[in-house]
Design a protein around this motif. Structure first.
Motif, short mmCIF file in Angstrom:
data_model
loop_
_atom_site.label_atom_id
_atom_site.label_comp_id
_atom_site.label_asym_id
_atom_site.label_seq_id
_atom_site.Cartn_x
_atom_site.Cartn_y
_atom_site.Cartn_z
N GLN A 131 0.84 -1.21 0.00
CA GLN A 131 0.00 0.00 0.00
C GLN A 131 0.87 1.26 0.00
N ALA A 132 1.90 1.28 0.84
CA ALA A 132 2.79 2.44 0.89
C ALA A 132 3.54 2.61 -0.43
N VAL A 133 3.93 1.51 -1.05
CA VAL A 133 4.62 1.57 -2.34
C VAL A 133 3.71 2.18 -3.40
N ALA A 134 2.46 1.69 -3.45
CA ALA A 134 1.50 2.21 -4.43
C ALA A 134 1.21 3.69 -4.18
N ASP A 135 1.09 4.06 -2.91
CA ASP A 135 0.84 5.47 -2.58
C ASP A 135 1.99 6.35 -3.06
N ASP A 136 3.22 5.91 -2.83
CA ASP A 136 4.39 6.70 -3.26
C ASP A 136 4.40 6.89 -4.77
N MET A 137 3.91 5.89 -5.49
CA MET A 137 3.92 5.96 -6.95
C MET A 137 2.60 6.51 -7.51
N LEU A 208 -5.46 -5.51 7.87
CA LEU A 208 -6.75 -4.81 7.93
C LEU A 208 -6.58 -3.31 7.76
N ASN A 209 -5.57 -2.74 8.38
CA ASN A 209 -5.34 -1.30 8.23
C ASN A 209 -5.08 -0.92 6.78
N GLN A 210 -4.29 -1.73 6.09
CA GLN A 210 -3.96 -1.39 4.70
C GLN A 210 -5.09 -1.76 3.74
N MET A 211 -5.97 -2.68 4.14
CA MET A 211 -7.18 -2.89 3.35
C MET A 211 -8.06 -1.66 3.42
N LYS A 212 -8.16 -1.05 4.60
CA LYS A 212 -8.97 0.16 4.75
C LYS A 212 -8.38 1.34 4.00
N ALA A 213 -7.05 1.32 3.78
CA ALA A 213 -6.39 2.40 3.05
C ALA A 213 -6.39 2.17 1.54
N ILE A 237 -15.24 -1.49 6.76
CA ILE A 237 -14.19 -1.11 5.81
C ILE A 237 -14.86 -0.35 4.68
N PRO A 238 -14.96 0.95 4.77
CA PRO A 238 -15.76 1.74 3.82
C PRO A 238 -15.03 2.04 2.51
N VAL A 239 -14.56 0.98 1.85
CA VAL A 239 -14.02 1.11 0.49
C VAL A 239 -14.83 0.18 -0.40
N PRO A 240 -14.83 0.38 -1.71
CA PRO A 240 -15.64 -0.48 -2.58
C PRO A 240 -15.25 -1.96 -2.46
#
Length: 462
Positions: A131-137, A208-213, A237-240
């Motif tokens: 998740q952090a990698v994808a966010d950075d990119m 779970l935290n990164q699923m929510k992100a 988890i309020p994401v699609p």
């Protein structure tokens, strides 16, 4: 119900976009990710799969997909696996050892000249560092959760760190009690999930935290099976969320198995009466000791029904394969019983001779049994399996849980309940109803079909 892939591909607008997938390198995680890759490819997306060296898929089996191997350094600790039964250790290790090589590979793919733009990355939920990698990119990350919705809710609720959460229990006098935080489960179920509560707590919390992100979650399940859990999870988890499973039903029976299958058993099944065979297979990871192995053998022998038993090499601790069988077992069984190293499971479960499935209740196996209308005998070993088994036996009521482990009298009674008693007939009716719901969900206008269309539209919007 198998979908027509030509029709499926023709009803969607072809995409000129790439999707990058990153599976966890274990059989129960690789299979659904490769199935998802094939599903998305039929909808016009170009697929690139970044994968670890450990349990590497064979690219020649998927000429329509692009594969990019990365170093995982798992060989440094893989030798510990026979003695280290803490599955969370290897998952947490992979998150640390793969992050740099995954980052470099992903950056290289994004920078490739003349290639279609990458719409998103889809990673196994257990690869939480991505998740952090994808966010950075600045790349959307969708996660694939390879377990059930119920498993996810249980992981959120269970007190992994708490001394009241049964992991620290030394007395067995409470093992039959329900867990207050998740009453479907008993303390003895929780004790099977992991031998390392601290590690499990870390893994579950990070996942779970990164699923929510994330930008969304793909589930290998269908709405009608877990509708109430889907409503609960959507609040938590309020994401699609996209429930487009069961993935394997989109295609003819096929295999991404890492173990060679013995297909000769299909002709043996052809000779057996309808719904007469007990099919026993405990998956690609589970291990049992010599005493348990012998109890399974006696249980299968004593019921007097034909059986097909998958004994994976190394499944029995301290044995290569069948050395621990009771004396003259194979001779006494003759043609009534067949033992193989691995089977074409989807075809076995779909065969009219198969009467029940004695399973470890990995999620893929549980879904495959539901899809073919086959009731189950449940012997869960670890991780999500005890949770799946409770749903099978106590919620959906399509199987029997072997509460006392591997013990020949209990095994015989469980097989009799499913194969011979009125209770078993009722289980078969319920699982046959679920099979019909699977087929309806995958048909045009069904819940899984709609969810797939929504996922395609969602990815196309990035």
């Amino acid at each position: 119900m198998m979908l027509n892939m030509e029709t499926l591909g023709s009803v969607s607008t072809l995409q000129s976009r790439r999707i990058i997938l990153f599976p966890l390198p274990f059989q129960g995680h690789i299979n659904p990710m490769l199935q998802l890759a094939n599903i998305l490819h039929t909808r016009g997306f170009k697929i690139t799969i970044i994968h670890a060296e450990y349990n590497s898929p064979n690219p020649s089996n998927y000429p329509h997909l692009t594969f990019k191997p990365i170093k995982d350094h798992l060989s440094k600790v893989a030798h510990e696996y026979p003695t280290n039964r803490d599955g969370t250790y290897f998952v947490r290790y992979l998150n640390k050892s793969c992050v740099d090589t995954f980052t470099d590979c992903l950056a290289g793919l994004l920078a490739e000249p003349g290639e279609e733009r990458v719409a998103c990355v889809i990673t196994d939920a257990c690869f939480y560092v991505t998740q952090a990698v994808a966010d950075d990119m600045k790349l959307p990350r969708i996660v694939l959760r390879t377990s059930s919705l119920g498993c996810n809710l249980a992981y959120e609720a269970l007190p992994f760190y708490s001394k009241t959460g049964s992991f620290y229990l030394t007395k067995q006098d409470r093992f039959e009690e329900s867990v207050p935080e998740y009453p479907l489960l008993k303390f003895k179920d929780i004790a099977k999930i992991t031998i390392n509560p601290q590690g499990m707590g870390d893994l579950a919390t990070n996942m779970l935290n990164q699923m929510k992100a994330s930008s969304g979650i793909i589930w290998n399940t269908f709405k009608e099976l877990e509708e109430s859990d889907l409503e609960t999870l959507s609040r938590d988890i309020p994401v699609p969320s996209f429930t487009l499973g069961p993935f394997h039903k989109y295609f003819p029976a096929s295999s991404s198995s890492l173990i060679e299958q013995d297909r000769t058993i299909l002709s043996w099944l052809d000779k057996q009466p309808p719904k007469s065979v007990v099919y026993a297979s405990f998956g690609s990871v589970a291990q049992i000791n010599e005493s348990e192995f012998q109890e399974v053998a006696h249980g299968l022998a004593n019921i007097g029904l034909p059986f097909l038993w998958v004994v994976r090499p190394g499944m029995v601790v301290g044995s290569e394969w069948l050395e621990s069988l009771p004396e003259n077992f194979l001779e006494r069984m003759g043609d009534r019983g067949r033992i193989v190293k691995w089977s074409p499971q989807q075809e076995v479960l779909a065969h009219p001779a198969t009467g029940c499935f004695w399973t470890h209740n990995g999620w893929n196996s549980t879904l495959e049994s539901i899809c073919e209308g086959v009731p189950m005998i449940c012997s869960p070993c670890l991780a999500d399996q005890p949770i799946n088994a409770r749903y099978v036996s106590d919620v959906w009521k399509i199987g029997v849980l072997l509460e006392d482990g591997f013990e020949r009298v209990g095994i015989k009674m469980a097989i009799k309940r499913v194969m011979m008693d009125k209770e078993g007939e009722e289980m078969r009716e319920r699982v046959s109803s679920l099979k019909e719901k699977v087929n309806l969900s995958l048909a045009e206008g069904g819940s899984s079909c709609r969810s797939l269309n929504n996922l395609v539209d969602y990815i196309s919007s990035f």
